[in-house]
Design a protein around this motif. Structure first.
Motif, PDB file in Angstrom:
ATOM      1  N   VAL A   1     -48.694 -62.757  16.428  1.00  0.00           N
ATOM      2  CA  VAL A   1     -49.724 -62.168  17.293  1.00  0.00           C
ATOM      3  C   VAL A   1     -50.456 -63.262  18.051  1.00  0.00           C
ATOM      4  CG1 VAL A   1     -51.903 -60.901  17.265  1.00  0.00           C
ATOM      5  CG2 VAL A   1     -49.971 -60.084  15.911  1.00  0.00           C
ATOM      6  N   LEU A   2     -50.823 -64.345  17.363  1.00  0.00           N
ATOM      7  CA  LEU A   2     -51.510 -65.455  18.035  1.00  0.00           C
ATOM      8  C   LEU A   2     -50.624 -66.118  19.084  1.00  0.00           C
ATOM      9  CD1 LEU A   2     -53.397 -67.121  15.045  1.00  0.00           C
ATOM     10  CD2 LEU A   2     -54.358 -65.759  16.905  1.00  0.00           C
ATOM     11  N   PHE A   3     -49.328 -66.225  18.799  1.00  0.00           N
ATOM     12  CA  PHE A   3     -48.365 -66.799  19.746  1.00  0.00           C
ATOM     13  C   PHE A   3     -48.333 -65.973  21.030  1.00  0.00           C
ATOM     14  CE2 PHE A   3     -43.899 -67.472  21.168  1.00  0.00           C
ATOM     15  CZ  PHE A   3     -43.909 -68.866  21.255  1.00  0.00           C
ATOM     16  N   ARG A   4     -48.404 -64.651  20.902  1.00  0.00           N
ATOM     17  CA  ARG A   4     -48.391 -63.788  22.068  1.00  0.00           C
ATOM     18  C   ARG A   4     -49.713 -63.851  22.825  1.00  0.00           C
ATOM     19  NH1 ARG A   4     -44.410 -62.959  19.511  1.00  0.00           N
ATOM     20  NH2 ARG A   4     -42.651 -61.635  19.999  1.00  0.00           N
ATOM     21  N   LEU A   5     -50.811 -63.921  22.110  1.00  0.00           N
ATOM     22  CA  LEU A   5     -52.112 -64.021  22.770  1.00  0.00           C
ATOM     23  C   LEU A   5     -52.271 -65.358  23.496  1.00  0.00           C
ATOM     24  CD1 LEU A   5     -54.475 -62.472  20.075  1.00  0.00           C
ATOM     25  CD2 LEU A   5     -53.757 -61.447  22.242  1.00  0.00           C
ATOM     26  N   GLU A   6     -51.773 -66.408  22.899  1.00  0.00           N
ATOM     27  CA  GLU A   6     -51.875 -67.743  23.482  1.00  0.00           C
ATOM     28  C   GLU A   6     -51.050 -67.882  24.753  1.00  0.00           C
ATOM     29  OE1 GLU A   6     -49.987 -71.727  21.938  1.00  0.00           O
ATOM     30  OE2 GLU A   6     -51.781 -71.237  20.762  1.00  0.00           O
ATOM     31  N   ASN A   7     -49.867 -67.272  24.764  1.00  0.00           N
ATOM     32  CA  ASN A   7     -48.963 -67.405  25.906  1.00  0.00           C
ATOM     33  C   ASN A   7     -49.096 -66.266  26.905  1.00  0.00           C
ATOM     34  OD1 ASN A   7     -47.758 -69.844  25.055  1.00  0.00           O
ATOM     35  ND2 ASN A   7     -46.584 -68.690  23.547  1.00  0.00           N
ATOM     36  N   SER A   8     -49.991 -65.340  26.665  1.00  0.00           N
ATOM     37  CA  SER A   8     -50.247 -64.206  27.564  1.00  0.00           C
ATOM     38  C   SER A   8     -48.983 -63.439  27.919  1.00  0.00           C
ATOM     39  CB  SER A   8     -50.937 -64.694  28.845  1.00  0.00           C
ATOM     40  OG  SER A   8     -52.150 -65.327  28.546  1.00  0.00           O
ATOM     41  N   ALA A   9     -48.105 -63.288  26.973  1.00  0.00           N
ATOM     42  CA  ALA A   9     -46.885 -62.511  27.172  1.00  0.00           C
ATOM     43  C   ALA A   9     -46.614 -61.715  25.906  1.00  0.00           C
ATOM     44  CB  ALA A   9     -45.706 -63.425  27.482  1.00  0.00           C
ATOM     45  N   LEU A  10     -45.987 -60.581  26.084  1.00  0.00           N
ATOM     46  CA  LEU A  10     -45.723 -59.716  24.944  1.00  0.00           C
ATOM     47  C   LEU A  10     -44.374 -59.997  24.296  1.00  0.00           C
ATOM     48  CD1 LEU A  10     -46.892 -57.375  23.330  1.00  0.00           C
ATOM     49  CD2 LEU A  10     -45.775 -55.820  24.912  1.00  0.00           C
ATOM     50  N   ALA A  11     -43.394 -60.379  25.086  1.00  0.00           N
ATOM     51  CA  ALA A  11     -42.034 -60.505  24.564  1.00  0.00           C
ATOM     52  C   ALA A  11     -41.466 -61.897  24.806  1.00  0.00           C
ATOM     53  CB  ALA A  11     -41.136 -59.470  25.222  1.00  0.00           C
ATOM     54  N   PHE A  12     -40.796 -62.409  23.808  1.00  0.00           N
ATOM     55  CA  PHE A  12     -40.052 -63.659  23.893  1.00  0.00           C
ATOM     56  C   PHE A  12     -38.668 -63.422  23.295  1.00  0.00           C
ATOM     57  CE2 PHE A  12     -44.501 -64.768  23.600  1.00  0.00           C
ATOM     58  CZ  PHE A  12     -44.642 -65.676  24.643  1.00  0.00           C
ATOM     59  N   PRO A  13     -37.816 -62.652  23.989  1.00  0.00           N
ATOM     60  CA  PRO A  13     -36.531 -62.262  23.387  1.00  0.00           C
ATOM     61  C   PRO A  13     -35.616 -63.458  23.151  1.00  0.00           C
ATOM     62  CG  PRO A  13     -36.632 -61.599  25.683  1.00  0.00           C
ATOM     63  CD  PRO A  13     -37.973 -62.136  25.328  1.00  0.00           C
ATOM     64  N   GLY A  14     -35.153 -63.580  21.936  1.00  0.00           N
ATOM     65  CA  GLY A  14     -34.199 -64.623  21.596  1.00  0.00           C
ATOM     66  C   GLY A  14     -34.806 -65.989  21.388  1.00  0.00           C
ATOM     67  N   ASP A  15     -36.116 -66.131  21.506  1.00  0.00           N
ATOM     68  CA  ASP A  15     -36.767 -67.424  21.341  1.00  0.00           C
ATOM     69  C   ASP A  15     -36.884 -67.737  19.855  1.00  0.00           C
ATOM     70  OD1 ASP A  15     -38.197 -69.734  21.577  1.00  0.00           O
ATOM     71  OD2 ASP A  15     -40.017 -68.792  22.364  1.00  0.00           O
ATOM     72  N   LYS A  16     -36.205 -68.766  19.400  1.00  0.00           N
ATOM     73  CA  LYS A  16     -36.179 -69.093  17.976  1.00  0.00           C
ATOM     74  C   LYS A  16     -37.472 -69.757  17.513  1.00  0.00           C
ATOM     75  CE  LYS A  16     -31.208 -69.264  17.475  1.00  0.00           C
ATOM     76  NZ  LYS A  16     -31.055 -67.869  17.496  1.00  0.00           N
ATOM     77  N   THR A  17     -38.355 -70.130  18.450  1.00  0.00           N
ATOM     78  CA  THR A  17     -39.662 -70.670  18.057  1.00  0.00           C
ATOM     79  C   THR A  17     -40.699 -69.566  17.896  1.00  0.00           C
ATOM     80  OG1 THR A  17     -40.320 -71.031  20.362  1.00  0.00           O
ATOM     81  CG2 THR A  17     -39.202 -72.850  19.229  1.00  0.00           C
ATOM     82  N   ASP A  18     -40.322 -68.341  18.210  1.00  0.00           N
ATOM     83  CA  ASP A  18     -41.223 -67.201  18.065  1.00  0.00           C
ATOM     84  C   ASP A  18     -41.433 -66.912  16.574  1.00  0.00           C
ATOM     85  OD1 ASP A  18     -42.641 -64.861  18.243  1.00  0.00           O
ATOM     86  OD2 ASP A  18     -41.093 -63.730  19.292  1.00  0.00           O
ATOM     87  N   PRO A  19     -42.683 -66.846  16.118  1.00  0.00           N
ATOM     88  CA  PRO A  19     -42.920 -66.549  14.694  1.00  0.00           C
ATOM     89  C   PRO A  19     -42.389 -65.186  14.252  1.00  0.00           C
ATOM     90  CG  PRO A  19     -44.881 -67.488  15.686  1.00  0.00           C
ATOM     91  CD  PRO A  19     -43.916 -67.230  16.795  1.00  0.00           C
ATOM     92  N   LEU A  20     -42.267 -64.229  15.170  1.00  0.00           N
ATOM     93  CA  LEU A  20     -41.680 -62.942  14.781  1.00  0.00           C
ATOM     94  C   LEU A  20     -40.193 -63.085  14.461  1.00  0.00           C
ATOM     95  CD1 LEU A  20     -43.243 -60.115  16.958  1.00  0.00           C
ATOM     96  CD2 LEU A  20     -43.686 -60.732  14.600  1.00  0.00           C
ATOM     97  N   TYR A  21     -39.506 -63.968  15.181  1.00  0.00           N
ATOM     98  CA  TYR A  21     -38.106 -64.242  14.867  1.00  0.00           C
ATOM     99  C   TYR A  21     -38.010 -64.846  13.461  1.00  0.00           C
ATOM    100  CZ  TYR A  21     -33.401 -66.149  15.124  1.00  0.00           C
ATOM    101  OH  TYR A  21     -32.096 -66.440  14.866  1.00  0.00           O
ATOM    102  N   GLU A  22     -38.904 -65.773  13.177  1.00  0.00           N
ATOM    103  CA  GLU A  22     -38.938 -66.389  11.848  1.00  0.00           C
ATOM    104  C   GLU A  22     -39.253 -65.354  10.769  1.00  0.00           C
ATOM    105  OE1 GLU A  22     -38.701 -68.954   8.790  1.00  0.00           O
ATOM    106  OE2 GLU A  22     -38.133 -69.405  10.846  1.00  0.00           O
ATOM    107  N   LEU A  23     -40.158 -64.440  11.077  1.00  0.00           N
ATOM    108  CA  LEU A  23     -40.502 -63.378  10.129  1.00  0.00           C
ATOM    109  C   LEU A  23     -39.288 -62.496   9.847  1.00  0.00           C
ATOM    110  CD1 LEU A  23     -42.491 -61.662   8.479  1.00  0.00           C
ATOM    111  CD2 LEU A  23     -43.117 -60.510  10.593  1.00  0.00           C
ATOM    112  N   GLY A  24     -38.573 -62.116  10.892  1.00  0.00           N
ATOM    113  CA  GLY A  24     -37.388 -61.274  10.716  1.00  0.00           C
ATOM    114  C   GLY A  24     -36.302 -61.955   9.910  1.00  0.00           C
ATOM    115  N   THR A  25     -36.044 -63.223  10.203  1.00  0.00           N
ATOM    116  CA  THR A  25     -34.995 -63.926   9.460  1.00  0.00           C
ATOM    117  C   THR A  25     -35.407 -64.197   8.021  1.00  0.00           C
ATOM    118  OG1 THR A  25     -35.780 -66.043  10.337  1.00  0.00           O
ATOM    119  CG2 THR A  25     -33.949 -64.990  11.493  1.00  0.00           C
ATOM    120  N   SER A  26     -36.687 -64.515   7.793  1.00  0.00           N
ATOM    121  CA  SER A  26     -37.110 -64.768   6.415  1.00  0.00           C
ATOM    122  C   SER A  26     -37.087 -63.482   5.584  1.00  0.00           C
ATOM    123  CB  SER A  26     -38.495 -65.409   6.383  1.00  0.00           C
ATOM    124  OG  SER A  26     -39.470 -64.530   6.858  1.00  0.00           O
ATOM    125  N   LEU A  27     -37.422 -62.338   6.194  1.00  0.00           N
ATOM    126  CA  LEU A  27     -37.325 -61.079   5.452  1.00  0.00           C
ATOM    127  C   LEU A  27     -35.878 -60.760   5.117  1.00  0.00           C
ATOM    128  CD1 LEU A  27     -40.004 -58.841   7.160  1.00  0.00           C
ATOM    129  CD2 LEU A  27     -39.977 -59.629   4.801  1.00  0.00           C
TER     130      LEU A  27
END
Length: 145
Positions: free
Chosen positions: A44-70
């Motif tokens: 959420v902070l990553f999206r607020l900081e970059n003023s964008a909602l989607a970062f598709p395929g970006d491996k530095t996105d914490p949501l990507y990390e969350l999905g892979t760790s789950l």
């Protein structure tokens, strides 16, 4: 105040009567939940900081990390469930009886299913704006490379 104290005393008695192996499984579950909440907050902070909602395929996105760790933890719990289903004597001794092994098996099964489903949902949501990446997640075998 007395009701809170009696509730805490009941919880302490229940925790003290649990085998250490069951406490370890619950502790690992708590760790996964806390780490996932932390990764979600970072997303959420990553999206607020970059003023964008989607970062598709970006491996530095914490949501990507969350999905892979789950997905990783869901697989670990899934494998532990196979071990709990074996009915080996040493597993029964570790959990102080077959009934406790069945309780652990139920907890681990529900936790692994939840993690694996959240893994898929989070990765699909993270990749949603990019259609080909979303198709790779939803249709396995589309891009075999």
């Amino acid at each position: 105040m007395d009701s809170i104290r009696s509730l805490l005393n009941r919880w302490l008695k229940k925790i003290q009567s649990m085998p250490i192996s069951m406490l370890a499984l619950y502790g690992l579950g708590v760790y996964v939940v806390l780490a996932s909440i932390y990764n979600l907050a970072l997303g959420v902070l990553f999206r607020l900081e970059n003023s964008a909602l989607a970062f598709p395929g970006d491996k530095t996105d914490p949501l990507y990390e969350l999905g892979t760790s789950l997905g990783f933890w869901g697989t670990i719990f899934f494998c532990a469930n196979f071990l709990l289903a074996t009915r080996w004597r040493w597993v029964e001794r570790l959990f102080n009886g077959l009934d406790k092994v069945y309780q652990a098996h139920a907890f681990v099964g529900k936790a692994s299913l939840t993690m694996i489903l959240l893994h898929l949902v989070i990765l699909v949501l993270q990749a949603l704006p990019k259609g080909d990446l979303t198709a790779q997640y939803l249709l396995p075998g589309v891009d075999l490379s």
